[in-house]
Motif scaffolding. Structure first.
Motif, short mmCIF file in Angstrom:
data_model
loop_
_atom_site.label_atom_id
_atom_site.label_comp_id
_atom_site.label_asym_id
_atom_site.label_seq_id
_atom_site.Cartn_x
_atom_site.Cartn_y
_atom_site.Cartn_z
N ASP A 113 0.85 -1.20 0.00
CA ASP A 113 0.00 0.00 0.00
C ASP A 113 0.88 1.24 0.00
N TYR A 114 1.97 1.16 0.76
CA TYR A 114 2.90 2.30 0.84
C TYR A 114 4.33 1.81 0.65
N VAL A 115 5.07 2.53 -0.18
CA VAL A 115 6.53 2.42 -0.21
C VAL A 115 7.02 3.81 0.18
N TYR A 116 8.00 3.87 1.08
CA TYR A 116 8.47 5.19 1.51
C TYR A 116 9.97 5.13 1.78
N SER A 117 10.56 6.31 1.90
CA SER A 117 12.01 6.38 2.12
C SER A 117 12.35 7.74 2.73
N VAL A 118 13.19 7.73 3.72
CA VAL A 118 13.61 8.97 4.38
C VAL A 118 15.13 9.12 4.23
N TYR A 119 15.53 10.06 3.42
CA TYR A 119 16.94 10.37 3.20
C TYR A 119 17.78 9.17 2.74
N ALA A 120 17.25 8.39 1.81
CA ALA A 120 18.04 7.28 1.27
C ALA A 120 18.01 7.22 -0.26
N ILE A 121 16.90 7.66 -0.88
CA ILE A 121 16.73 7.49 -2.34
C ILE A 121 17.91 8.07 -3.12
N GLY A 122 18.41 9.22 -2.70
CA GLY A 122 19.48 9.90 -3.45
C GLY A 122 20.78 9.10 -3.50
N TRP A 123 20.87 8.04 -2.71
CA TRP A 123 22.08 7.21 -2.74
C TRP A 123 22.05 6.20 -3.88
N THR A 124 20.93 6.08 -4.57
CA THR A 124 20.90 5.10 -5.65
C THR A 124 21.87 5.47 -6.77
N THR A 125 22.43 4.44 -7.39
CA THR A 125 23.32 4.69 -8.54
C THR A 125 22.49 4.71 -9.83
N ASP A 126 21.22 4.31 -9.74
CA ASP A 126 20.37 4.26 -10.92
C ASP A 126 18.94 4.64 -10.51
N LEU A 127 18.63 5.93 -10.64
CA LEU A 127 17.34 6.44 -10.14
C LEU A 127 16.17 5.84 -10.92
N GLN A 128 16.32 5.75 -12.25
CA GLN A 128 15.19 5.24 -13.04
C GLN A 128 14.88 3.78 -12.68
N ALA A 129 15.93 2.97 -12.55
CA ALA A 129 15.71 1.56 -12.19
C ALA A 129 15.06 1.46 -10.81
N THR A 130 15.46 2.34 -9.90
CA THR A 130 14.90 2.33 -8.55
C THR A 130 13.42 2.69 -8.58
N PHE A 131 13.06 3.76 -9.30
CA PHE A 131 11.65 4.15 -9.37
C PHE A 131 10.82 3.08 -10.10
N ASP A 132 11.39 2.47 -11.14
CA ASP A 132 10.66 1.41 -11.86
C ASP A 132 10.36 0.24 -10.90
N LEU A 133 11.36 -0.12 -10.09
CA LEU A 133 11.14 -1.23 -9.16
C LEU A 133 10.09 -0.86 -8.12
N ILE A 134 10.20 0.35 -7.57
CA ILE A 134 9.24 0.80 -6.54
C ILE A 134 7.83 0.77 -7.12
N TYR A 135 7.69 1.24 -8.34
CA TYR A 135 6.37 1.23 -9.00
C TYR A 135 5.85 -0.21 -9.06
N SER A 136 6.75 -1.14 -9.36
CA SER A 136 6.30 -2.54 -9.50
C SER A 136 5.93 -3.16 -8.14
N TYR A 137 6.51 -2.67 -7.05
CA TYR A 137 6.19 -3.24 -5.72
C TYR A 137 4.81 -2.79 -5.23
N LEU A 138 4.37 -1.61 -5.72
CA LEU A 138 3.11 -1.05 -5.23
C LEU A 138 1.90 -1.71 -5.86
#
Ligand SMILES: C[S@@+](CC[C@H](N)C(=O)[O-])C[C@H]1O[C@@H](n2cnc3c(N)ncnc32)[C@H](O)[C@@H]1O
Length: 251
Positions: A113-138
């Motif tokens: 229902d919720y995916v969230y993150s506090v001061y961690a997302i910017g550490w990804t080496t691949d933002l698009q892959a990260t957002f694509d995965l998060i979208y798929s988990y929801l």
């Protein structure tokens, strides 16, 4: 994404992890920002399945449990953080994965229902892959909420109380850090513009629902901000947002 960079970042995070014991954790979204209690971005946590990206010491997951979440899940790169969070969340049956947010670590799809993150997302080496995965988990109708340094904040320095622009906001890309929290490290972090975060969310399929450029929260009401040249200061945060918070939905 480079496996070598992730390996190196993991070694460094295992070293600096103890400096982040409950520091950036819900209900706080970041330094001098309004809290979740003030913003109410999560509509109803009761009975909801939640996943945290970069769960760190586990304090935000503990907050989610206190608000009635039915399942606590998380992914974090650092073994040290996994041990700390496992300890903190004893008895709550969390599902704590140790791995990189930009890789498929085996989290369930269409589940949260919720995916969230506090001061961690910017550490990804691949933002698009990260957002694509998060979208798929929801699940459809699910919500993603994250906070990160306001991308302009690092460029605004205070010199005797006068704010000046340092470096180039226009330049994006990877930067190496050799010292973090006083520890010798070798970490790579990517500098991105606010539009990059927003556009990559949109490219993943998200609908952006709210963008917050933080202001000092209620706990700072009535406090006089002394002139300060520190990186994080009430003085600077009263003039400029330290944190950005984005809420996006899978519709
Ligand atoms: C500033 S801390 C976040 C603190 C966290 N909100 C807390 O409550 O402790 C950043 C976290 O992101 C994790 N991290 C860094 N790079 C990561 C990656 N590529 N994938 C997953 N987690 C990562 C670190 O191990 C660290 O725990």
């Amino acid at each position: 994404m480079s496996k070598e960079i992730l390996k190196q970042n993991k070694v460094s995070w295992d070293i600096v992890a103890p400096h982040f014991n409950g520091v950036d954790a819900l209900p706080n979204y970041g330094p001098f920002a309004q809290t979740e209690e003030e913003l109410q971005l999560f509509e109803d946590i009761q009975g909801k399945k939640v996943l945290e990206i970069g769960y760190g010491s586990g304090h935000s997951l503990r907050y989610m449990d206190s608000k009635g979440a039915s399942e606590l899940w998380g992914v974090d790169l650092s073994n040290t953080q996994q041990e700390a969070a496992t300890q903190l969340l004893q008895g709550l049956k969390p599902h704590l994965f140790c791995g990189a947010m930009e890789t498929d670590v085996g989290l369930p799809r269409e589940y949260f229902d919720y995916v969230y993150s506090v001061y961690a997302i910017g550490w990804t080496t691949d933002l698009q892959a990260t957002f694509d995965l998060i979208y798929s988990y929801l699940k459809k109708g699910g919500t993603f909420i994250f906070s990160w340094d306001h991308p302009l904040y690092a460029h605004v320095t205070s010199e005797d109380g006068t704010l000046r622009l340092k470096g180039s906001y226009q330049e994006e890309g990877a930067k190496v850090m050799k010292n973090f929290k006083g520890e010798e490290v070798d970490m790579m972090i990517h500098k991105r513009k606010i539009s990059t975060y927003m556009n990559q969310l949109i490219h993943s399929g998200f609908r952006i629902e709210e963008v917050i450029e933080s202001e000092p929260g209620q706990s700072y009401d009535g406090i006089e901000a002394e002139v300060s040249d520190r990186y994080y200061s009430l003085y600077k945060a009263r003039k400029f947002p330290a944190t950005m918070i984005i809420k996006a939905g899978k519709r």
